[in-house]
Write an enzyme that holds these catalytic residues in place. Structure first.
Site, PDB file in Angstrom:
ATOM      1  N   ARG A  46      57.498  32.056  29.519  1.00 23.80           N
ATOM      2  CA  ARG A  46      57.180  31.352  30.763  1.00 23.80           C
ATOM      3  C   ARG A  46      57.283  29.845  30.607  1.00 23.80           C
ATOM      4  O   ARG A  46      57.661  29.155  31.544  1.00 23.80           O
ATOM      5  CB  ARG A  46      55.784  31.768  31.242  1.00 23.80           C
ATOM      6  N   SER A  47      56.986  29.322  29.437  1.00 20.58           N
ATOM      7  CA  SER A  47      57.160  27.883  29.202  1.00 20.58           C
ATOM      8  C   SER A  47      58.628  27.502  29.332  1.00 20.58           C
ATOM      9  O   SER A  47      58.959  26.418  29.805  1.00 20.58           O
ATOM     10  CB  SER A  47      56.641  27.485  27.819  1.00 20.58           C
ATOM     11  N   ARG A  57      65.425  19.730  38.261  1.00 21.29           N
ATOM     12  CA  ARG A  57      65.015  18.538  39.007  1.00 21.29           C
ATOM     13  C   ARG A  57      65.612  17.271  38.399  1.00 21.29           C
ATOM     14  O   ARG A  57      65.989  16.352  39.124  1.00 21.29           O
ATOM     15  CB  ARG A  57      63.497  18.419  39.072  1.00 21.29           C
ATOM     16  N   HIS A  60      68.972  16.995  39.724  1.00 23.19           N
ATOM     17  CA  HIS A  60      68.937  16.508  41.108  1.00 23.19           C
ATOM     18  C   HIS A  60      68.771  14.987  41.164  1.00 23.19           C
ATOM     19  O   HIS A  60      69.195  14.352  42.130  1.00 23.19           O
ATOM     20  CB  HIS A  60      67.790  17.167  41.892  1.00 23.19           C
ATOM     21  N   SER A  86      55.818  24.112  24.336  1.00 23.92           N
ATOM     22  CA  SER A  86      55.284  25.231  23.555  1.00 23.92           C
ATOM     23  C   SER A  86      53.776  25.114  23.493  1.00 23.92           C
ATOM     24  O   SER A  86      53.256  24.153  22.917  1.00 23.92           O
ATOM     25  CB  SER A  86      55.874  25.219  22.139  1.00 23.92           C
ATOM     26  N   GLY A  87      53.086  26.071  24.078  1.00 23.77           N
ATOM     27  CA  GLY A  87      51.629  26.041  24.033  1.00 23.77           C
ATOM     28  C   GLY A  87      51.117  25.969  22.615  1.00 23.77           C
ATOM     29  O   GLY A  87      50.349  25.074  22.251  1.00 23.77           O
ATOM     30  N   SER A  88      51.568  26.876  21.766  1.00 22.68           N
ATOM     31  CA  SER A  88      51.085  26.926  20.380  1.00 22.68           C
ATOM     32  C   SER A  88      51.700  25.854  19.501  1.00 22.68           C
ATOM     33  O   SER A  88      51.085  25.415  18.530  1.00 22.68           O
ATOM     34  CB  SER A  88      51.404  28.294  19.767  1.00 22.68           C
ATOM     35  N   GLY A  89      52.934  25.467  19.811  1.00 15.12           N
ATOM     36  CA  GLY A  89      53.647  24.530  18.953  1.00 15.12           C
ATOM     37  C   GLY A  89      54.147  25.164  17.663  1.00 15.12           C
ATOM     38  O   GLY A  89      54.550  24.470  16.731  1.00 15.12           O
ATOM     39  N   GLU A  90      54.135  26.489  17.621  1.00 15.30           N
ATOM     40  CA  GLU A  90      54.509  27.201  16.394  1.00 15.30           C
ATOM     41  C   GLU A  90      55.637  28.213  16.586  1.00 15.30           C
ATOM     42  O   GLU A  90      55.998  28.899  15.632  1.00 15.30           O
ATOM     43  CB  GLU A  90      53.286  27.933  15.814  1.00 15.30           C
ATOM     44  N   THR A  91      56.214  28.323  17.754  1.00 12.01           N
ATOM     45  CA  THR A  91      57.267  29.299  18.020  1.00 12.01           C
ATOM     46  C   THR A  91      58.460  29.021  17.099  1.00 12.01           C
ATOM     47  O   THR A  91      59.044  27.938  17.140  1.00 12.01           O
ATOM     48  CB  THR A  91      57.684  29.248  19.503  1.00 12.01           C
ATOM     49  N   SER A 149      48.618  31.409  30.736  1.00 16.66           N
ATOM     50  CA  SER A 149      48.909  31.082  32.137  1.00 16.66           C
ATOM     51  C   SER A 149      48.495  29.672  32.520  1.00 16.66           C
ATOM     52  O   SER A 149      49.249  28.964  33.182  1.00 16.66           O
ATOM     53  CB  SER A 149      48.243  32.084  33.082  1.00 16.66           C
ATOM     54  N   GLU A 152      50.903  27.129  31.119  1.00 10.44           N
ATOM     55  CA  GLU A 152      52.209  27.211  31.779  1.00 10.44           C
ATOM     56  C   GLU A 152      52.171  26.611  33.186  1.00 10.44           C
ATOM     57  O   GLU A 152      53.097  25.907  33.585  1.00 10.44           O
ATOM     58  CB  GLU A 152      52.656  28.675  31.820  1.00 10.44           C
ATOM     59  N   ASP A 160      56.537  18.279  37.132  1.00 12.66           N
ATOM     60  CA  ASP A 160      56.816  17.814  38.496  1.00 12.66           C
ATOM     61  C   ASP A 160      56.270  16.402  38.705  1.00 12.66           C
ATOM     62  O   ASP A 160      56.892  15.588  39.395  1.00 12.66           O
ATOM     63  CB  ASP A 160      56.232  18.776  39.533  1.00 12.66           C
TER      64      ASP A 160
END
Length: 185
Positions: A46-47, A57, A60, A86-91, A149, A152, A160
């Site tokens: 989702r990130s 954007r 655009h 990355s929420g965890s920063g570890e992916t 969630s 994200e 935005d």
């Protein structure tokens, strides 16, 4: 709780997150976008979707922006910017991208819950967003929402806001940006 009550609670959580993001870190991201010839975005799950909407954007606005892994992505060069969400920063795959971007001479910006993570450490700078990682046991931030969630959603709204700040600095408005909207549909 009814569905609309959950919605109200989610909106309240999002309202709380906005005051926890450091303005100086957000401005670093805007400045880095201004100073870079090409911008690349990457994120998983989702990130990644939120990152793709950000790239759209930027396009655009006339920014040369790409999503890493898409078939029409240009090559990264020295002084280009890679923004990793990355929420965890570890992916693992995103860590590899950060390492490769740094090896090329590109700049890396991490947007993460954990600026001290592997990706945060590889980045030239990090923007810390509040939220809970997928495994919420490692979080001080409490949320009613599942998994990542809140991060994200905050990510989407933060990006935005970066767009609005960039528009303001460049003197753009929705009308001028609409001219770059897809018209073959």
């Amino acid at each position: 709780m009814q569905t609309t009550e959950y919605l109200s609670e989610i909106i309240q959580e999002l309202h709380q997150t906005s005051s926890l993001i450091a303005d100086e870190d957000a401005e670093k991201l805007v400045k880095a976008i201004f100073e870079s010839k090409k911008i690349f975005v990457a994120g998983a799950g989702r990130s990644g979707f939120m990152s793709k909407s950000f790239a759209m954007r930027m396009m655009h606005m006339g920014v040369d922006a790409y999503v890493v892994g898409e078939t029409v992505t240009a090559n990264m060069e020295k002084d280009d910017l890679l923004i990793i969400a990355s929420g965890s920063g570890e992916t693992k795959g995103l860590v590899s991208m950060a390492e490769k971007a740094r090896k090329i001479g590109g700049k890396v910006a991490a947007v993460t819950i954990f600026p001290d993570s592997t990706i945060g450490s590889l980045a030239n700078f990090a923007v810390k967003l509040p939220g809970a990682p997928k495994d919420q046991s490692e979080s001080d931030f409490k949320t009613i929402q599942p998994m990542g969630s809140l991060f994200e959603q905050t990510l989407l709204l933060f990006l935005d806001a970066v767009i609005l700040r960039f528009m303001n600095k460049k003197g753009l408005n929705s009308h001028t940006m609409y001219g770059k909207h897809a018209n073959l549909e």
